[in-house]
Structures are given as structure tokens and as C-alpha cells.
Design an enzyme around this catalytic site. Structure first.
Site, PDB file in Angstrom:
ATOM      1  N   GLU A   1      -1.815  -0.700  13.542  1.00 57.47           N
ATOM      2  CA  GLU A   1      -2.990  -0.339  12.779  1.00 57.47           C
ATOM      3  C   GLU A   1      -4.338  -0.624  13.782  1.00 57.47           C
ATOM      4  O   GLU A   1      -5.468   0.196  13.538  1.00 57.47           O
ATOM      5  CB  GLU A   1      -3.042  -0.979  11.513  1.00 57.47           C
ATOM      6  CG  GLU A   1      -4.309  -0.628  10.612  1.00 57.47           C
ATOM      7  CD  GLU A   1      -4.018  -1.419   9.331  1.00 57.47           C
ATOM      8  OE1 GLU A   1      -3.313  -2.305   9.111  1.00 57.47           O
ATOM      9  OE2 GLU A   1      -4.856  -0.800   8.161  1.00 57.47           O
TER      10      GLU A   1
ATOM     11  N   GLU B   1       0.813  -1.157  -0.059  1.00 59.03           N
ATOM     12  CA  GLU B   1       0.239   0.029  -0.006  1.00 59.03           C
ATOM     13  C   GLU B   1       0.787   1.232   0.021  1.00 59.03           C
ATOM     14  O   GLU B   1       1.155   1.751  -0.928  1.00 59.03           O
ATOM     15  CB  GLU B   1      -0.969  -0.054   1.138  1.00 59.03           C
ATOM     16  CG  GLU B   1      -2.440  -0.029   0.775  1.00 59.03           C
ATOM     17  CD  GLU B   1      -3.388  -0.065   2.001  1.00 59.03           C
ATOM     18  OE1 GLU B   1      -4.045   0.711   1.841  1.00 59.03           O
ATOM     19  OE2 GLU B   1      -3.546  -1.122   2.403  1.00 59.03           O
TER      20      GLU B   1
END
Ligand code: BGC
Length: 737
Positions: A619, A336
Site C-alpha cells: 500500500e 476493510e
């Protein structure tokens, strides 16, 4: 000067091999000054007579390649000799990168452009431009890709492929590079591990973005293969599944002489490195982890008497270092590494306290402004690479207003605010026009309270209504825009009345008797998740954004405390509720409850990851669960700075330093420290543009001692816990209460 140069590329397809563009320079006289301008579609390193020019890593960086690519200027006077070889070595970099989930490549092949201006002492001048006289060679870099790592073969024969050719593909505008990614720190191996599976793993003790440098002298043709990981699994084995398709694999073939290997055109997010192949006895001193990120001056500091909180702070700092690699990325390891706007907006205030990030955000926001659609829309991440077809999300795209405002507020640079005001205004106008209801944002495809825990196990989206969040943010950004207009001397009456209407309409649609209610018509009810009106996030947003009436304040705060209690004393908030929940408590008289959440160690909490040995921010609250298992493999980064946004609460409450309205850049602040015995002492400092500002307190047996340092140009209103207040200006103060 670059207007006279042409973009050149290799004369043939080189596959994945890095091309090297070379030009021989013969000096005509003594050089007074030589400056070189260069850029590439791809990433590039410049060498003069084999010596690297400048200290950039992965130049020209990641920009909106549809709109611009950056060039850098180097003074190479000292590096030139009578006969010099100027060479530009290239890799795919960001411009030719296959991003996750999309195969977008901005350039059909690697190309470079350069212009050298030599001023001789005798007054003559000479210009050398990239053109078809440059030669193109193969190199030792056989493969490089940001996600996948690098292959370097020092035994590979370097071949001349012929002269460069003019690259006739269209190229974006050239803008000057204003920030620089460089090598920042070097970390030695902490321990060499042998895992239960029999793997040999180097532990660097810190999760970072960067790469490993290896110094080795072995036999020609021997190989080294390295894999990278952020964590070990619960059995202590090397774990890479959370990298998804990113291979992060470095392969090196030894020359037989002293070799120094490190990636040139890729970087990895890692703490652990597995030696998949290695030729000789492993010596820890042969390996060094090199940390890379954008050059930013460290300005903030925090320390207190609670070791876990100090570790959390360290993890927040490392989260920023690991993700401020040219753009604010979500994470530095998996496939990402994109400029997700939601992550950046929640962390922006904290980021601006830790480091001077004005130039960093200026670069990224320039791309955001360039990519803003005609109708004002801002994509969910910047630079845009095609993924998600340019979808828009509240709480994410709102970065267009929040980031310029936060950066302005942190440093007080009105020109910065003025530069982004048109983008801010256009985005608010977009939201104003979005959906059927003028003063709400209904419908739309939002992330909502991303990764909140209140919709049940394994859900990505929290239980708070998306329309509620989108409309609450509408009020928030309209209010910020009105403040920005006031700062810039722009008539803000229309924006103030817009904000007023949004608040009134929001309250009608989403609140009843002072509490949030479901507005059933538009919310994504079809989605596979339970929707709740009263959530920690919905209450925190009402309190923090000011969507309540004064008479409701107490009841809403009570309801928030009740919900926390019902969740066993934990927060259930996600990306959009977490940054505000502690503020919502402490701004409304619940300082102890805010501290309770901050200092909680059981999952979910900020300190849970600390107890699990984290060295960066995770996260997910439950990225690693109590039993050591993982949340999932498909989206589980251990270096995601978003929840590190809690530092702005720590700074504003433990240190007690808050900017007052109209006091941007620490010109006018309030200092209202909130000592807590569980910390014993605390010190928050920041190098403001006026000078060093710091607040220190320590709880002694019979009193609390305060030590303040206020720089020249800062006016502070001090309020101590007893309620005593004082107006302070430059000076050092010691107070006892
Ligand atoms: C990223 C996030 C981001 C999100 C959008 C993820 O894959 O890692 O941090 O904000 O997508 O919801």
C-alpha cells in the site's frame, strides 16, 4: 422459478452458529434433468447427499444488497439419487457482515431461497421450493466472519431446531450470478519457522487471499488455533498489527477421525500462519494454502532479463489475484476489503491486460450504477456499506467513467460501453454541477494524491492541491466521455465543448506561464499539510491528461525531471500521480528517465519492496522502511494492488503495445517497443479477442532483434527506435535493427 419459493430462516436465534436448511427429496421416476436455483442473505454452500454442489466460494458474493442479491443455477441431475438430502449451509457472508468502521448489516438474520425443478424421463415435472417444510439444523461451524475467521467444532452435536419459518424481512431483487469465486491454486508450506519469540510459524512463501486447509487425524476434542499474517517484523516475529481489528483467527476442534479443516465462510490475507495451538508433531504436508479469487482467464504475460522486474510483475499478478475476490477490494486482510473506486480505476487498465476481467467489472459496475445517486453522485467505494455517509471523491468516484472506458478499450465490446454510458454521463454531469465554478471542481472532500510522499513524513495526503486534482480529472473524464460518445455514435459536440471549457478554465485557475500555481480560494488549506503547486503529481497530470499547450510541453517535462532529481531520483507520487508519472516521462521523450524510476531499487520505488522480499504490491512505498520498521500499524497493507498499475506502462513501453484511438479491443494498435539494455530482452504477450499478440525484443551485441506476432483482425503501426515505421497485419515478423 424463484418467484414461487419463499425466503426462509431459522425458527430461533442461532447466535453465531451456522444454520443448515435441509429438505428430503424422493424421486418419482427416472430423472431427465434437475436444476436448482438458490440464493441467500448471508453466504451459502449447497450439498446434495453430503457432496458440495458447484465450486463457488462465498456465494452469492458481495453486491449492493440494498438493490440486489445474486442467485446461481446448478445442474444437479448427476448428484440426485432415489432418496436425497438437499442441504444449504449458511454463514453471515457479506450480507450480514459487520464492516470496518460501520456496523451495517443488510439482513436481520440469515435467510435462504431455493427452487428445484425436476424433469422426469416420463414427461412429468416436479418443483421443490423453500418453504416451511424445510428443517433447520445446527452445524459444526460455531462462528464465521469475513474479517475474523472461523470456529469449527467437529465434536459439536448437530441438533434439529425445527421447521424453517417464512422470513418476512424485505429482500432485495434477485439477479443471476455471472461471476464465480472459486479455489484457484494450492500452495505447499515452504518452511516451518521458529521465531525469536518462540512462535511456530508456517511460511507459504506467497502473500495470498484464501485460507489454509489442514488434513489431520488426531484425538477427539484436541484443538488447532491458527493466526494469519502477511509479514514478519524486523526481528522475525509474527506481525498482525496491520490487520487492525480483523482477527483472522481459525479455531478447529478435532473429531478423532480423519478431519479436513478449512474455513467455509471467511477468508484471510496472509503468507504466514502461526500455530497458536496444535495437537501433535507438526508435519508440513498436513497444511496447504488455498488461493481463492474470481474465475478470470489469464491473458497477459511478461518476462524480461531483469529478475527484479520479473518479480515485480509476479507481485502485480498476485496483487490482482488477492484483491479480485468478487469485487475489486483495496486489500484482503484488514478490516476493510471494500470496493474502493480509486484503487480500481488506477489499476483497471493493468487488470484488463493480466486477466479477462470484463465479467468481473460488469458485476461490480452494475452495483455502481445501481448505487449512483439521482444527482449522479458515485460513492468512494462500491458496494456501499454506510461508511463515510456516502461521501464522494475525485479520482475515486471518477471510476464511473474510467473503468467502463478501460474495459471497453481492452476488449472492444460496444454493448459493455453502451450499458454504462448513462452512468458515465450522469457522473460527468454531477462533476459539472459540483462546486461554484462551472468548469472546475472546487471544494469537496477529496482524498487528493493519497499516500504521496511530498507532504512530509506520516501524512496520508500528498502536497498537490485537491482542487487541482479534482479539476484535472474533470477534464480527463470529460475527454473520455467524448471519446465514448464517438464510439457509440452519439453526438459528442456538447461534451467536447465542455472538455474545452474545462481545460481553458483549468489553465486560467491553476496554471501561470505554463506551470502549476496555487489556487488559494478553495483548496483544503486548513488541513494539516503543506500544499505545493509544482509537484510530480501536478506535472504528471498536466502532461498525461493533456492540460498543456504544445509550446509548454518541454518545460513541463523538464520541471518534472528536475523534481525527480531533487528528490534524489525518486518519485514522491501517491495513488493518483503514480499511475501516470512514467507515461508523462516516456510520452515526452524521457524514456531513459522513466526506466530509471522503474528500475530504481532504493526507497521509495517499485523495486524497493522487491528487495525487501515482497511477494505482492504494498500500500505504501515505505510500508517497511530501510531499517525494517513499519510505516505504521493503522494503515499498512502488504497486498494493495494500486501501485501495480505500473504494468500498463511496462506493457505500453517495454512491449510498446498501445491501443490507437478507435482501435478498442486491439483492432488498431501501435507497436513501439523501447528496448533498454538493463533488461537485455523482454517479451510481452496478450491473448486478445482476435488471438495471441506478442512483442519480443532482445539486445544482441550489434543489433536488437524484434519478434512480433500479430493476430488476424489486428492492424498495427510499428515504429522502431530508429524511426522506421511499417503497417502490419496478421503474421509473425522478425526484424533486426
Ligand atoms: C483504502 C484505500 C482507499 C482509501 C481511500 C483506504 O483505507 O485502503 O486503498 O482508496 O482508504 O483513501
Amino acid at each position: 422459478m424463484l418467484e414461487n419459493a419463499i425466503w426462509i430462516c431459522a425458527p430461533c436465534d442461532m447466535g453465531t452458529v451456522s444454520p443448515e436448511f435441509r429438505k428430503e427429496i424422493i424421486l418419482r421416476a427416472h430423472v431427465k434433468k434437475a436444476s436448482l436455483l438458490a440464493s441467500a442473505m448471508g453466504a451459502y454452500n449447497i450439498y446434495l447427499n453430503g457432496k458440495k454442489v458447484g465450486n463457488s466460494v462465498l456465494a452469492p458474493g458481495f453486491t449492493s444488497f440494498a438493490n440486489r442479491v445474486l442467485y446461481a443455477e446448478h445442474d444437479i441431475t448427476a448428484l440426485l439419487s432415489q432418496n436425497s438430502t438437499l442441504s444449504i449451509l449458511c454463514g453471515d457472508g457479506w450480507a450480514r457482515h459487520n464492516f470496518g468502521f460501520t456496523k451495517r448489516i443488510f439482513a436481520p438474520h440469515i435467510s435462504v431461497i431455493a427452487a428445484l425443478h425436476i424433469e422426469y424421463e416420463n414427461g412429468e415435472e416436479e418443483y421443490v421450493y423453500t418453504d416451511e417444510t424445510w428443517k433447520v439444523y445446527t452445524s459444526h461451524i460455531l462462528f464465521s466472519a469475513l474479517y475474523h475467521g472461523e470456529t469449527v467444532d467437529k465434536t459439536a452435536e448437530i441438533k434439529l431446531l425445527g421447521n424453517a419459518v417464512k422470513d418476512s424481512a424485505p429482500h432485495p431483487a434477485l439477479h443471476k450470478q455471472t461471476t464465480n469465486v472459486t479455489e484457484q491454486e494450492r500452495i505447499a508450506v515452504r518452511e516451518i519457522l521458529h521465531t525469536p519469540k518462540g512462535e511456530t510459524v508456517l511460511d507459504f512463501g506467497q502473500n495470498i487471499a484464501g485460507y489454509v486447509e489442514i488434513n489431520i487425524c488426531g484425538k477427539r476434542g484436541e484443538r488447532i488455533v491458527l493466526s494469519h499474517a502477511e509479514v514478519l517484523d524486523k526481528d522475525g516475529n509474527f506481525y498482525t498489527e496491520n490487520m487492525r481489528s480483523a482477527r483472522n483467527l481459525c479455531t478447529y476442534v478435532l473429531s478423532g477421525e480423519n478431519d479436513v479443516f478449512k474455513p467455509t465462510f471467511s477468508f484471510q490475507g496472509f503468507r504466514y500462519v502461526r500455530l497458536d495451538e496444535y495437537p501433535e508433531n507438526i508435519a508440513a504436508e498436513n497444511f496447504t494454502a488455498v488461493v481463492i479469487h474470481t474465475d478470470m482467464e489469464r491473458i497477459g504475460s511478461f518476462t524480461c532479463g531483469n529478475a527484479d522486474l520479473n518479480k515485480l510483475y509476479s507481485n502485480i499478478i498476485w496483487g490482482q489475484k488477492g484483491n479480485f475476490v468478487d469485487i475489486p477490494t483495496d486489500c484482503p486482510q484488514r478490516d476493510e476489503r471494500l470496493g474502493w473506486t480509486g484503487d480500481a480505476q488506477v489499476f483497471c487498465r493493468t487488470a484488463a491486460m493480466n486477466f479477462d476481467v470484463e465479467a468481473f467489472f460488469d458485476k461490480w459496475l452494475t452495483d455502481m450504477a445501481l448505487e449512483q445517486r439521482e444527482d449522479g453522485a458515485i460513492y468512494r467505494y462500491v458496494p456501499f456499506v454506510g461508511w463515510f455517509n456516502g461521501k464522494i471523491s475525485a479520482g475515486w468516484s471518477d471510476a464511473a467513467v474510467i473503468c467502463p472506458w478501460e474495459v471497453y478499450n481492452a476488449y472492444g465490446n460496444k454493448e459493455f460501453l453502451r450499458k454504462y454510458y448513462p452512468m458515465m454521463k450522469k457522473w460527468v454531469d454531477y462533476v459539472h454541477g459540483a462546486g461554484e465554478e462551472e468548469f472546475l471542481w472546487l471544494g469537496g472532500d477529496h482524498y487528493g494524491d493519497w499516500l504521496a510522499l511530498d507532504a512530509g513524513e506520516g501524512k496520508y495526503l500528498g502536497a498537490t492541491q485537491k482542487d487541482f486534482i479534482a479539476s484535472a480529472y474533470f477534464y480527463y473524464i470529460a475527454s473520455i466521455l467524448a471519446k465514448a460518445e464517438a464510439e457509440l455514435g452519439i453526438d459528442n459536440s456538447e461534451t467536447l465543448s465542455l472538455a474545452k471549457n474545462v481545460k481553458a478554465t483549468f489553465r486560467k485557475a491553476f496554471m501561470k506561464d505554463g506551470m502549476p500555481v496555487i489556487y488559494p480560494k478553495y483548496d483544503g488549506l486548513a488541513e494539516d499539510r503543506p500544499i505545493k503547486a509544482v509537484t510530480q503529481t501536478s506535472l504528471a497530470l498536466i502532461l498525461h491528461f493533456g492540460l498543456f499547450e504544445e509550446c509548454e510541453r518541454e518545460a513541463i517535462t523538464d520541471a518534472l525531471c528536475d523534481l525527480i532529481r531533487e528528490s534524489g531520483g525518486a518519485m514522491t507520487t501517491g495513488f493518483l500521480g503514480t499511475p501516470y508519472i512514467l507515461h508523462a516521462l516516456s510520452d515526452n521523450g524521457r524514456v531513459k528517465e522513466a526506466y530509471d524510476l522503474l528500475l530504481r531499487k532504493e526507497a521509495p520505488s517499485w523495486l524497493f519492496s522487491v528487495t525487501k522480499g515482497a511477494t505482492t504490491i504494498w500500500e505504501h512505498w515505505d510500508g517497511i522502511k530501510e531499517d525494517g520498521s513499519f510505516w505504521s500499524a493503522d494503515m499498512n497493507s502488504f497486498n494493495h494492488y494500486a501501485y501495480g498499475s505500473v504494468f500498463d506502462w511496462m506493457f505500453a513501453n517495454i512491449g510498446g503495445i498501445k491501443m490507437l484511438d478507435g482501435g478498442a479491443g486491439y483492432e488498431h494498435i501501435s507497436i513501439c517497443p523501447k528496448p533498454d539494455v538493463r533488461l537485455g530482452f523482454a517479451k510481452c504477450g496478450i491473448k486478445t479477442r482476435h488471438g495471441e499478440l506478442s512483442v519480443k525484443w532482445s539486445i544482441e551485441k550489434e543489433y536488437t532483434r524484434y519478434e512480433l506476432d500479430i493476430p488476424c483482425g489486428t492492424q498495427a503501426v510499428l515504429t522502431l527506435p530508429s524511426g522506421k515505421t511499417a503497417e502490419l497485419s496478421e503474421g509473425k515478423y522478425i526484424l533486426i535493427e
